[in-house]
Structure formats: C-alpha cells, structure tokens
Motif scaffolding. Sequence first.
Motif, mmCIF file in Angstrom:
data_model
loop_
_atom_site.group_PDB
_atom_site.id
_atom_site.type_symbol
_atom_site.label_atom_id
_atom_site.label_comp_id
_atom_site.label_asym_id
_atom_site.label_seq_id
_atom_site.Cartn_x
_atom_site.Cartn_y
_atom_site.Cartn_z
ATOM 1 N N VAL A 9 0.834 -1.202 0.000
ATOM 2 C CA VAL A 9 0.000 0.000 0.000
ATOM 3 C C VAL A 9 0.867 1.250 0.000
ATOM 4 N N ARG A 10 1.880 1.215 0.837
ATOM 5 C CA ARG A 10 2.741 2.381 0.957
ATOM 6 C C ARG A 10 3.423 2.726 -0.357
ATOM 7 N N ALA A 13 0.305 3.601 -3.474
ATOM 8 C CA ALA A 13 -0.669 4.685 -3.384
ATOM 9 C C ALA A 13 -0.068 6.064 -3.702
ATOM 10 N N PRO A 14 1.147 6.391 -3.206
ATOM 11 C CA PRO A 14 1.695 7.696 -3.570
ATOM 12 C C PRO A 14 1.893 7.840 -5.072
ATOM 13 N N LYS A 17 -1.187 8.867 -6.531
ATOM 14 C CA LYS A 17 -1.486 10.243 -6.189
ATOM 15 C C LYS A 17 -0.670 11.201 -7.069
ATOM 16 N N ALA A 35 -8.084 7.869 4.051
ATOM 17 C CA ALA A 35 -6.754 8.113 4.584
ATOM 18 C C ALA A 35 -5.666 7.669 3.617
ATOM 19 N N LEU A 36 -5.922 6.607 2.904
ATOM 20 C CA LEU A 36 -4.897 6.116 1.984
ATOM 21 C C LEU A 36 -5.012 6.738 0.609
ATOM 22 N N GLY A 37 -6.045 7.569 0.373
ATOM 23 C CA GLY A 37 -6.204 8.208 -0.919
ATOM 24 C C GLY A 37 -6.548 7.241 -2.032
ATOM 25 N N TRP A 38 -7.356 6.247 -1.717
ATOM 26 C CA TRP A 38 -7.789 5.309 -2.748
ATOM 27 C C TRP A 38 -8.573 6.052 -3.811
#
Lengths: 314, 308
Positions: A9-10, A13-14, A17, A35-38
Amino acid sequence: MSAPVIEPVRTTAPKAKARRSGKTQRTTPARFDTALGWNDRPGAAWALRILLCATALGIFAAPFLAILSGAFTRNASGSSLSFLPHDSTLLNFTVAGERGIWDYFSNSLVIAGGGLLLQLVVCTLAAYALARHRFRGQALILTLFMLTMMLPEEVIAIPLSLVLGDVPVVHLDLKGTVWGVILPLGAWGFSVMMLTEFMKDIPDEIEEAARLDGVGELRMLWQIVLPLCKPALGVAGVLGFIMIWDQYLLPLIAAKDPTDYTVTVALSVLRTDPEVGSGVVLAGAVIALLPSLIVYLLLQRSLVTGIAAGATKG
Amino acid sequence: MTATVTTPAVTTPVTRRGRGLTKKSVVPWLFLAPGLLLALVFKFWPMAKGVWLSFFDVRPFLGDKWTGLDNYTRVLTDHRFQDAIGHTLLLGIGQSLGAIVLGFVLALLLEGQARSLKIVRTAVFLPAVTATAVVGELWRLMYYPTSDGLINSGLDFFGLGPVQFLDNPDLALWSTMAMGIWIWAPYNMVIIMAGLAGVDRSLYEAAAMDGVSLRQRLRYVTLPAIRPALGIVLTLAAIRGLRVFTEVYVLTGGGPAGSTEVWMTRAYTLGFTRNDIGGASAASVVLLCVTLLLTVTVNHFRKRGDVR
C-alpha cells in the motif's frame, strides 16, 4: 499477517497520487476521501485494493461458506470441509433434529425474545428518568448503571449461580426456568447509557407543550418520547439481541439439566456425542447462526452506527 | 463517564411524606425501580456475595467456615493459577494488539462510500455478530489436525505437513489467539472507521499540497485524529482480554495439558467442577479488582489525553 498487507500500500498509493495531481491539474477537486487516498480509476492501486478486499473476504467471510457447505454435505463426519457441498443432503439437519436441536432452538428464541423485551422496557424506563428528570442522587444512579457494564458476567458467575438457585428475600429457585437467563439480562448499562444520551437531545419545548396539554408521565414516554427515539431503540434492539444470543455462561449456569440449554450451549453437547459427526454439529451451528445473521443483515446499518456512536460517546 | 467522582451525599428518596417531596420527586424513582431492582439482585448482590464467600470455606451442608485470607493465598500460590495469569496476559495482549492492528488495516482498506465497499464491510463484520460458541465450533473444524482439515489442506497445498493446532501444547494458545483476533478485528474496524470518518479532509488536501508522503500523512494526520477511537478500542480490548472465558472454553476447554488455561476457565473449573466455591470466589474477586483498576487507570489517562 499484517506486514505484507501494509507494505504494498505504501509503495503504490503515492504513485497513484502523483500521477493524478501531475497529469490533470485538479479539474475535479482531488479526492481525499480516505486516509490512503484510494481512487476508483483502474490502475495498480485499484487492482491491489481489489486483491486485498478479496483476501479480507476470504479470511473473514469464507469460513461461513464452509459452515454452510459442511452442514449440507453427506458424511462430513470426519474432517473434510470445503466451500462447496459435495454429495449434498439434508440428513445432517434431520439427525440434529433427532438430537433435540429444535427444542434448544426454541429455548433460545424464548430467552432472546423475552430477554430483549424485558431489557428494552427496563432500560427505556430508566433512561427516561435519567434523561428527562432531575432528582437527587442522579449521578450515583448513573454510576451504578455504568458499573453494571464494568461487571462482567464471568466474574460474578459463581455467586450468581447461587443467587439463581435461591433469589434473596423471595426465595425463588430460578434454575431450570427461562427466567434464570432472562432476568439477569434486564438491566444492561449500555442500553441505558445510549438511550439516555439520545433522550437528552429531545428539545424541552416538545415536552413543555405536551405538559401544558396535561399529558402524564407514562403517556409522555409512550406517545412523545418513544416515537422520537425509534433510531436509538433500533440500535438497542439489534445490539441487545446479538448480545443475548451470544450468551454462553449464563444459560450454562442457569440450567438444571441439559434440556434447559440454549442452542449455542447445546452445540458442545452435540459435539461430545460420539455418534454424531461434524456435519451434524455444523447443521446445529447453522441453526444457531441464522437468527443473529438475519437480524444483522436486516438492520446492519443501525448496528454499525450504534457501535460507533456507543463507542465514541462511551 | 464524567459523573463518576462527584456523588454528593446519597439521599434516599423514600421519605415520601416529607414536605418538599411531592408526586413529582417520586416519579423518576418509579421509572428507575425495575432497572435498579434487577441490577441489585442479579449484579450487585452476587458481587457482594462473591466477596463475602471468598473469605469462607464453603461447605454446603455443614455451614460455612471463616478462613480469612486462606482462599486468596491458596489461589495465588497455586501453580495452575500462576500459569493461568501468564496465559491470560499473553492471550489478552496478543489478541488485543493483533485485533487492533488488523482492524486498523481493515479500516484503511475498506474506508469509502462505494456500494461494493459496503457489501465487503457487511461480510467482513460477520465474525463480530456470530455467537462465540458458534465461532468456536467453526474454528475447531478449521483447525482439524489431519491434512483434510480446512487450514491444513491449505498448508498441504504448499507442501507443509498437517499441523496439530489445538493438540500441541506449544501451539494451542497461539491458535486460540488467532481466533480471538479474527473475532475482534472487524469490531475494532467499525470503531476505527468511525474515527476515520471524523478526520478533517482538508488536512489531507493540505498535506498532499505540502508533498507529504503517505507514510507521514498516516503518522501525522490520521493517527492523531483517530487517537480517541484507538483509546476506546484499547480500553474495551484490555477488559475483554482479562475476562476471556467463552472463546477458550468452547475452543480448547483449557487443554491440552492446561496450556490454554486462563484465569476465568480455571476459576470456573474450581467452582463448578471441584465445588470449591470459596477459592473460585477469591479468584473472581482478584479478577474484578484488576478489571476495575484497569478501567479507572485507562479512563484517567484518556481524560488527561482529551484535555491536552
């Protein structure tokens, strides 16, 4: 179990983004819903999320499929559990019926129905007094009801079983009757707290107007306050039902002999019966599971909001 | 939660004929009476009786004999109880932390408005609404020790031999813990998700503008915002961990060889199987004191946290 879930995930996800903010110069306000910007757009993060959701379903929901398929499988006697019934049959349910599962089930229904009714009435009455009246000793009473929450059944099980055998002052023997399970469930601090909080929010003007019309206390509660409390009553009802259905120790100590058991306790009786295979135990598990499942699926929204609200206010 | 300390002089409202006491002041007590009566008879009276009995050698037909603190010293020096303390702590802490971490991961994963997510959430929450006894039966069968048991057939696929999850004294406690995590993670998920819903979205946006990495965003925006929710989850989990009974009782019954015996299963055996009511009461009182102490401590810290 958690480490491999977090790592990918880490890293992904960025990236998602960066791509989003880089390419389109925020035509739609960038989505920061989670929170994770899905985001919903197909891509690596999206695929990963689907994969992880599938894993979560596999871990938390699939075992229920295994119960179901096992219950409908002929000769699931030894061990084999799978997600699809092979050689499907209703035989397990017939055998479970012969072992008295429906009697246990009706014990459970009487206890759940009666217990819930009593609990709702008792807790509503108490909450009404705590929320809509001011009286001396109010803080103490509130504390007492909170203490009932902090006093786990497990801790008082042994003296409680003595009390059930000989209720103080009136000297009744409640053992072997459904009352032995129903009465101790009556005062549930959680419902009292939650309903009190909810009833406090009812505007005073409504109450004053009713008082001017000469409405008495009981009618006030029944016709003015209760209709306004329907959502909270729904939550108290669902949570109360699931809590009562989940009882294990109380029906165990309140029973005189095994025929008084509830269906959840009876599962262990079924299991220790040497002539009964796991298919039959699973059939019993399905029967024990169904009511709380139905209640949950019908009213799950109020349940989830209730847990959240109860927890954040608690 | 606020009204715990300030209980002014307890005034019994029974002096009905007093001058200031009109019908109005009796009414709330009529409404409270059923609840108070039930709580008194089935909660507070048994609690008091438990404390009382813990000082006696309880003999059903011979009359109870006062033994002072004997029961307590006996329970606390009993090596099976001492083992049970260790198991309770290990199980409670491991299960609580596991369920919180997994619940947090689940909440992050399943946060969102989409309909499909709601369906996944509904399904994932199933363990929390299922009666513990049913869950116990389910896991007993999943842990079935031959290669055609559900989990073992999965392990078999990777060429790993059948594992004796519940029959191996070194593994049984960990297997019980896994079931506990499975039950409570979805529950924690819901509470943490309620916390996540309250996070100010503009903070995320601002953080993204500042080019903050996802990890920092979680660390400095999300975690502080859901701290109250985590505090609640931790309190509930700690208390649940101490009083754990049904999970262990239905899954292993304390076995094999006492390797999953926890404080409450031990007290239960002592009280109901061995008929040592005094000893079992003493064990319960010890647990009650620890629970109350824990609740008060955690509340104290939570309140201090809220003020800050």
